[in-house]
Write a protein that holds these residues in place. Structure first.
Motif, short mmCIF file in Angstrom:
data_model
loop_
_atom_site.label_atom_id
_atom_site.label_comp_id
_atom_site.label_asym_id
_atom_site.label_seq_id
_atom_site.Cartn_x
_atom_site.Cartn_y
_atom_site.Cartn_z
N UNK A 28 -7.85 -6.41 -12.45
CA UNK A 28 -7.04 -5.83 -11.37
C UNK A 28 -5.99 -6.84 -10.88
N UNK A 29 -6.42 -8.08 -10.73
CA UNK A 29 -5.48 -9.12 -10.29
C UNK A 29 -4.35 -9.29 -11.31
N UNK A 30 -4.72 -9.32 -12.59
CA UNK A 30 -3.70 -9.48 -13.63
C UNK A 30 -2.72 -8.30 -13.63
N UNK A 31 -3.28 -7.09 -13.51
CA UNK A 31 -2.42 -5.88 -13.48
C UNK A 31 -1.46 -5.96 -12.30
N UNK A 32 -1.97 -6.45 -11.17
CA UNK A 32 -1.14 -6.56 -9.97
C UNK A 32 -0.01 -7.57 -10.19
N UNK A 35 2.59 -6.14 -12.65
CA UNK A 35 3.40 -5.07 -12.07
C UNK A 35 4.43 -5.65 -11.11
N UNK A 36 4.02 -6.60 -10.30
CA UNK A 36 4.94 -7.17 -9.31
C UNK A 36 6.04 -7.97 -10.03
N UNK A 37 5.65 -8.69 -11.09
CA UNK A 37 6.66 -9.45 -11.83
C UNK A 37 7.68 -8.52 -12.48
N UNK A 38 7.21 -7.39 -12.99
CA UNK A 38 8.13 -6.48 -13.70
C UNK A 38 8.84 -5.49 -12.80
N UNK A 39 8.12 -4.96 -11.81
CA UNK A 39 8.70 -3.85 -11.04
C UNK A 39 8.69 -4.10 -9.53
N UNK A 40 8.29 -5.27 -9.14
CA UNK A 40 8.30 -5.72 -7.74
C UNK A 40 7.29 -4.99 -6.84
N UNK A 41 6.45 -4.11 -7.41
CA UNK A 41 5.41 -3.51 -6.59
C UNK A 41 4.23 -3.13 -7.48
N UNK A 42 3.06 -3.02 -6.86
CA UNK A 42 1.84 -2.67 -7.59
C UNK A 42 1.26 -1.42 -6.95
N UNK A 43 1.17 -0.34 -7.74
CA UNK A 43 0.67 0.93 -7.23
C UNK A 43 -0.76 1.13 -7.74
N UNK A 44 -1.71 1.07 -6.82
CA UNK A 44 -3.13 1.08 -7.17
C UNK A 44 -3.81 2.32 -6.60
N UNK A 64 -9.91 -14.42 -4.29
CA UNK A 64 -8.98 -13.40 -4.79
C UNK A 64 -7.97 -12.96 -3.74
N UNK A 65 -8.43 -12.93 -2.51
CA UNK A 65 -7.54 -12.44 -1.45
C UNK A 65 -6.24 -13.24 -1.41
N UNK A 66 -6.37 -14.55 -1.58
CA UNK A 66 -5.16 -15.36 -1.46
C UNK A 66 -4.31 -15.32 -2.74
N UNK A 67 -4.94 -14.99 -3.89
CA UNK A 67 -4.16 -14.94 -5.14
C UNK A 67 -3.47 -13.59 -5.33
N UNK A 68 -3.90 -12.59 -4.59
CA UNK A 68 -3.46 -11.21 -4.83
C UNK A 68 -2.15 -10.90 -4.10
N UNK A 69 -1.20 -10.22 -4.78
CA UNK A 69 0.07 -9.91 -4.12
C UNK A 69 -0.04 -8.72 -3.16
N UNK A 70 -0.77 -8.90 -2.06
CA UNK A 70 -1.02 -7.76 -1.16
C UNK A 70 0.26 -7.20 -0.56
#
Ligand code: 6PG
Length: 261
Positions: A28-32, A35-44, A64-70
């Protein structure tokens, strides 16, 4: 952990559930991040039920909380019961408790299904919320990651056995009413075309009581009307099954499984 791969479906079997949830959390972290690198947002899209709770706990853990692009993450739900958020049946309420109240997600990034409106009105309202979040001219966004569970009768989200579901229509949501499992039900669900347009789908399945349905859904030839989880076949994305050893016990194709057991 062992892996088998078929076209765009991967089955990952884990010796214990801790490994399963660790893998789902890092996926999930990797997908996030991707997604953010490619499309600037992560839709979960979040799932209800018991099984995803330990994943939500991991996603809100210190590391994980601090690594995640919330700040770039938007959360949605695959289904909901027609109840208010503080009802113990509410999928939104469960995810608040296990995830949302522990992570820095801004309220405008939380796209919940308002079950308290009743199934039909909530389904209509959610369809319009999805349209607002989608590219121009489309009825729903292409989700980056959808989390799903599997009921022991083969249902997923609120797509229940015995119902026919549109596989191509432009309808994003459905009100599900009537009786299910001999009890009245009133729910809202996303439809198969919405799930199947996602980039990635994770099925999370654990426990002995799921062993028969896992084998039937993954290896059986029964129709999708009987096992709606079989409708989940992303057209341009991938689906990964995270299954613990107990739930994988009846899979024949898995080399390390004892076919006699
Ligand atoms: C729900 C879910 C439902 C769930 C399965 C599996 O709201 O209950 O969306 O489809 O994922 O019933 O539930 P468990 O994880 O509790 O076995």
């Amino acid at each position: 952990m062992t892996n088998t791969q078929e076209t765009n479906r991967t089955v990952r079997i884990f010796e214990d559930t801790a490994e399963l949830y660790d893998a789902a959390a890092s996926g999930t972290l990797q997908a996030a991040k991707d997604a953010v690198a490619r499309r600037r947002r992560f839709l979960l899209v979040l799932a209800g039920g018991e099984t995803p709770k330990p994943l939500y706990t991991r996603l809100s853990s210190e590391s994980l909380r601090s690594a995640f692009p919330w700040d770039a993450t938007h959360v949605f739900w695959g289904d909901e019961r027609a109840v208010p958020p503080d009802d113990e049946q509410s999928n939104y309420g469960m995810t608040v408790q296990y995830l949302l109240e522990n992570v820095p997600l801004s309220p405008e990034n939380i796209h919940r299904i308002r079950g308290e409106l009743g199934a039909s009105a909530a389904a209509r309202e959610y369809a319009s919320e999805l349209q607002k979040m989608s590219d121009k001219g489309l009825a729903w966004p292409r989700f980056d990651l959808v989390l799903l569970g599997l009921g022991s009768d083969g249902h997923t989200a609120s797509l229940f056995p015995g119902s026919t579901h549109p596989s191509r229509s432009a309808q994003a949501t459905l009100a599900v009413t009537g009786s299910y499992d001999q009890r009245p039900t009133s729910r809202i669900t996303l439809t198969p075309p919405v799930f199947n347009s996602a980039r990635e789908i994770y099925f999370l399945v654990a426990g002995e009581r799921k062993a028969t349905v896992v084998a039937n859904v993954l290896e059986g030839d029964t129709s999708a009307v009987r096992y709606p989880a079989r409708r989940i076949k992303p057209s341009r994305g991938s689906v990964t099954w995270f299954i613990d050893r107990a739930a994988a016990r009846k899979l024949k194709e898995h080399p390390s499984n004892d076919a006699q057991s």
